[in-house]
Write an enzyme that holds these catalytic residues in place. Sequence first.
Site, PDB file in Angstrom:
ATOM      1  N   GLU A 120       0.855  -1.191   0.000  1.00 19.82           N
ATOM      2  CA  GLU A 120       0.000   0.000   0.000  1.00 19.82           C
ATOM      3  C   GLU A 120       0.891   1.240   0.000  1.00 19.82           C
ATOM      4  O   GLU A 120       1.862   1.292   0.768  1.00 19.82           O
ATOM      5  CB  GLU A 120      -0.910   0.029   1.232  1.00 19.82           C
ATOM      6  CG  GLU A 120      -1.950   1.130   1.133  1.00 19.82           C
ATOM      7  CD  GLU A 120      -2.878   1.200   2.347  1.00 19.82           C
ATOM      8  OE1 GLU A 120      -3.993   1.706   2.194  1.00 19.82           O
ATOM      9  OE2 GLU A 120      -2.468   0.771   3.436  1.00 19.82           O
ATOM     10  N   GLY A 253       3.004   2.072  10.536  1.00 14.66           N
ATOM     11  CA  GLY A 253       2.840   1.486  11.866  1.00 14.66           C
ATOM     12  C   GLY A 253       2.463   0.024  11.753  1.00 14.66           C
ATOM     13  O   GLY A 253       2.984  -0.832  12.458  1.00 14.66           O
ATOM     14  N   MET A 255       0.092  -2.794   8.698  1.00 15.18           N
ATOM     15  CA  MET A 255      -0.563  -2.887   7.388  1.00 15.18           C
ATOM     16  C   MET A 255      -1.501  -4.081   7.375  1.00 15.18           C
ATOM     17  O   MET A 255      -1.112  -5.187   7.736  1.00 15.18           O
ATOM     18  CB  MET A 255       0.499  -3.016   6.284  1.00 15.18           C
ATOM     19  CG  MET A 255      -0.080  -3.192   4.892  1.00 15.18           C
ATOM     20  SD  MET A 255      -1.128  -1.792   4.420  1.00 15.18           S
ATOM     21  CE  MET A 255      -2.242  -2.597   3.277  1.00 15.18           C
ATOM     22  N   GLU A 256      -2.742  -3.847   6.908  1.00 16.33           N
ATOM     23  CA  GLU A 256      -3.834  -4.796   7.054  1.00 16.33           C
ATOM     24  C   GLU A 256      -3.889  -5.878   5.992  1.00 16.33           C
ATOM     25  O   GLU A 256      -4.975  -6.369   5.650  1.00 16.33           O
ATOM     26  CB  GLU A 256      -5.165  -4.042   7.059  1.00 16.33           C
ATOM     27  CG  GLU A 256      -5.527  -3.339   5.745  1.00 16.33           C
ATOM     28  CD  GLU A 256      -5.084  -1.898   5.640  1.00 16.33           C
ATOM     29  OE1 GLU A 256      -5.647  -1.156   4.818  1.00 16.33           O
ATOM     30  OE2 GLU A 256      -4.168  -1.506   6.386  1.00 16.33           O
ATOM     31  N   ASN A 257      -2.755  -6.311   5.441  1.00 15.47           N
ATOM     32  CA  ASN A 257      -2.764  -7.369   4.429  1.00 15.47           C
ATOM     33  C   ASN A 257      -3.695  -8.496   4.881  1.00 15.47           C
ATOM     34  O   ASN A 257      -3.586  -8.981   6.003  1.00 15.47           O
ATOM     35  CB  ASN A 257      -1.355  -7.937   4.236  1.00 15.47           C
ATOM     36  CG  ASN A 257      -0.302  -6.855   4.144  1.00 15.47           C
ATOM     37  OD1 ASN A 257      -0.347  -6.009   3.275  1.00 15.47           O
ATOM     38  ND2 ASN A 257       0.653  -6.891   5.067  1.00 15.47           N
ATOM     39  N   GLU A 290      -5.995  -2.934  12.678  1.00 15.63           N
ATOM     40  CA  GLU A 290      -5.682  -3.723  11.483  1.00 15.63           C
ATOM     41  C   GLU A 290      -6.695  -4.846  11.279  1.00 15.63           C
ATOM     42  O   GLU A 290      -7.052  -5.168  10.137  1.00 15.63           O
ATOM     43  CB  GLU A 290      -4.262  -4.288  11.577  1.00 15.63           C
ATOM     44  CG  GLU A 290      -3.171  -3.240  11.727  1.00 15.63           C
ATOM     45  CD  GLU A 290      -3.251  -2.121  10.700  1.00 15.63           C
ATOM     46  OE1 GLU A 290      -3.602  -2.397   9.535  1.00 15.63           O
ATOM     47  OE2 GLU A 290      -2.977  -0.968  11.067  1.00 15.63           O
ATOM     48  N   HIS A 293      -9.877  -3.785   9.723  1.00 13.12           N
ATOM     49  CA  HIS A 293      -9.719  -3.658   8.269  1.00 13.12           C
ATOM     50  C   HIS A 293     -10.014  -4.961   7.528  1.00 13.12           C
ATOM     51  O   HIS A 293     -10.297  -4.926   6.325  1.00 13.12           O
ATOM     52  CB  HIS A 293      -8.278  -3.270   7.933  1.00 13.12           C
ATOM     53  CG  HIS A 293      -8.006  -1.808   7.935  1.00 13.12           C
ATOM     54  ND1 HIS A 293      -8.786  -0.895   7.278  1.00 13.12           N
ATOM     55  CD2 HIS A 293      -6.989  -1.090   8.496  1.00 13.12           C
ATOM     56  CE1 HIS A 293      -8.278   0.317   7.440  1.00 13.12           C
ATOM     57  NE2 HIS A 293      -7.191   0.225   8.176  1.00 13.12           N
TER      58      HIS A 293
END
EC number: 3.4.11.2
Length: 844
Positions: A120, A253, A255-257, A290, A293
């Site tokens: 992202e 900080g 990442m919502e993979n 996260e 998300h």
Amino acid sequence: MAVKRFYKTFHPEHYDLRINVNRKNKTINGTSTITGDVFENPVLINQKFMTIDSVKVDGKNVDFDVIEKDEAIKIKTGVTGKAVIEIAYSAPLTDTMMGIYPSYYELEGKKKQIIGTQFETTFARQAFPCVDEPEAKATFSLALKWDEQDGEVALANMPEVEVDKDGYHHFEETVRMSSYLVAFAFGELQSKTTHTKDGVLIGVYATKAHKPKELDFALDIAKRAIEFYEEFYQTKYPLPQSLQLALPDFSAGAMENWGLVTYREAYLLLDPDNTSLEMKKLVATVITHELAHQWFGDLVTMKWWDNLWLNESFANMMEYLSVDGLEPDWHIWEMFQTSEASSALNRDATDGVQPIQMEINDPADIDSVFDSAIVYAKGSRMLVMVRSLLGDDALRKGLKYYFDHHKFGNATGDDLWDALSTATDLDIGKIMHSWLKQPGYPVVNAFVAEDGHLKLTQKQFFIGEGEDKGRQWQIPLNANFDAPKIMSDKEIDLGSYKVLREEAGHPLRLNVGNNSHFIVEYDKTLHDDILSDVNELDPIDKLQLLQDLRLLAEGKQISYASIVPLLVKFADSKSSLVINALYTTAAKLRQFVEPESNEEKNLKKLYDLLSKDQVARLGWEVKPGESDEDVQIRPYELSASLYAENADSIKAAHQIFTENEDNLEALNADIRPYVLINEVKNFGNAELVDKLIKEYQRTADPSYKVDLRSAVTSTKDLAAIKAIVGDFENADVVKPQDLCDWYRGLLANHYGQQAAWDWIREDWDWLDKTVGGDMEFAKFITVTAGVFHTPERLKEFKEFFEPKINVPLLSREIKMDVKVIESKVNLIEAEKDAVNDAVAKAID
């Protein structure tokens, strides 16, 4: 001019990715085979920094051009409709923390690395050719190979199914998702796992440099968060796994993979036996953000980046709502008031700030909209506002409708408002339009007019100069008396003040609960009535009173001098929320004094007055059975007492340091930063600073690292300051991801400010090359403006940054931050004497 959307030329349905990473040679080789529908010729596929070896369509070689400026491969497919496009490519493995990249760490004195990803906003195109746009959802099958060593494991969005004879690790096909959510990692990792009650695998992964117990807290929070969200959203988590991975080098900080969430180590790992409650709250909210998300962003994704707020604002609200459900004794909504509300109100008062939702055409502009104070903090305040209007039952009903109708697809803000409106009679879209599409927020003036009527007016509030464009908001008033639910007009007449006051039986206030995004300026009659009853206010009401007064003072609508007596009045509060608000306001008084001047000596006496009774009550050592409130109040008071140069506090902290010098990491985490800072400032030299820097390099405990950095950057020793600046570009000491915090620490230190400011100006090209493509890059400008407040620094700031004003990622930040510093310079000039007189009077 609008940039062409590649999705218009080709709709991908499925990717077969075959990726081979060689760490030794720093190379990536692979093939991206994309099945989809051709709508236009030529087809446009994203790539960046790649060498394209060949392109085949339905098995036949075709002509193509690489257009570097558009980050594109232009392919003459010769077909329309269904097609299979196979692209063979190679790319460099770089240290930019974007795309596929290495993270570095030490284990038993040996340097090691693990490989991770960050895609992202538009970095998937650095890992594999793709249609790198949120709307271009597809399924992905990944085969991953690397220069594998014994004991290494690979992770991806989905579980691993096999390793083939060529050494490729194959993973299950994903659900339909956007390219920026694809993720994988490999290396020597430790893990802990569990399952939710519905059988979802929950895992936490980290390097072996960490103690195994540092994974426990995250595992517990992640498991319970997934279960909480499934129930709250009334929508099942759609994947078989939710893995949380701590990366030693990570620009964001977290990442919502989808299925493989990545984090900075500091935001996932902690020592459950010695971490402050505040840090536990922070880590919990990052994890729950996260995981929120996974539904709001992953299952349903914004259609284009102009609806980024749809992802982030909602996740920001849900992190607090979920933690409140998981740990109600933490009173996490108080943290929302001190962090999100405060951040949004400060940032959103500067003329030129972006609206929550803004038009984005060029991908080059995408990262510039990641303004955390607006897209995250203000956006979440908007949704808290909606929640308070709807109630949780209607909110959940509306969200279920939203997920049912848009799962595995894309949506816009209007889709959300339409869904929520199915659960209420309110026109949520109409109410929210004024908040999302225009910047800023209103100040509501409440006053008793000459005819005895209580009247309210609204106008845009500015800190510093601002152009009044007549903006108007639909304001949820949240009044504690008989008043309309929504204020839509510029001015409203509520009738006889006397009657309203008698019927209410208490002082009249607006925005009770501080859930709406506006501030209130009361006239003398209303303000004095509130102050006469101030002891009856709850902690959030007291915070709001100080918050609004502080902002009005920043906007020169009242004088800071008038707030000083209220600080003294609230000094004995047993609420950490009130104490936080008190010292947030008191810290603003520091800008009115010159370092080491008589005025600063008076201000330090005020800090001593505010803190001495609390320090005497609480002491330096945490007591058995102590309340959470006292645990959270102590750090504020100790910090204030040390700034005040209280001799007893300096002595106590020094004694604690001396007694624990051989094992500083074991110091209680609630007091450890203040013990270390005191030692460096009052007893330290370059030798001590060097010792603490070595300790910083040695430890893997993220919160201890933060404490050490805070202490080291507070030094007065000029030789130590020179050495610290020398380490800014040494990644073995200061990782690029942490550099902004080191810079900010030294810049805020009167003794280190010049050295830090000289460094960033002299080595800007190095900084640009190292972190310049990252969305966090503009923070270096933000923190500089946050510290500077003198005419001299304003002049230097403008001279250095204004020539960079045409850089897309920096342009808005530079323009805004010039105004931020200008507003402080003007405020200090106008208020300095009055504020210092008020401080002198308070300590008399």
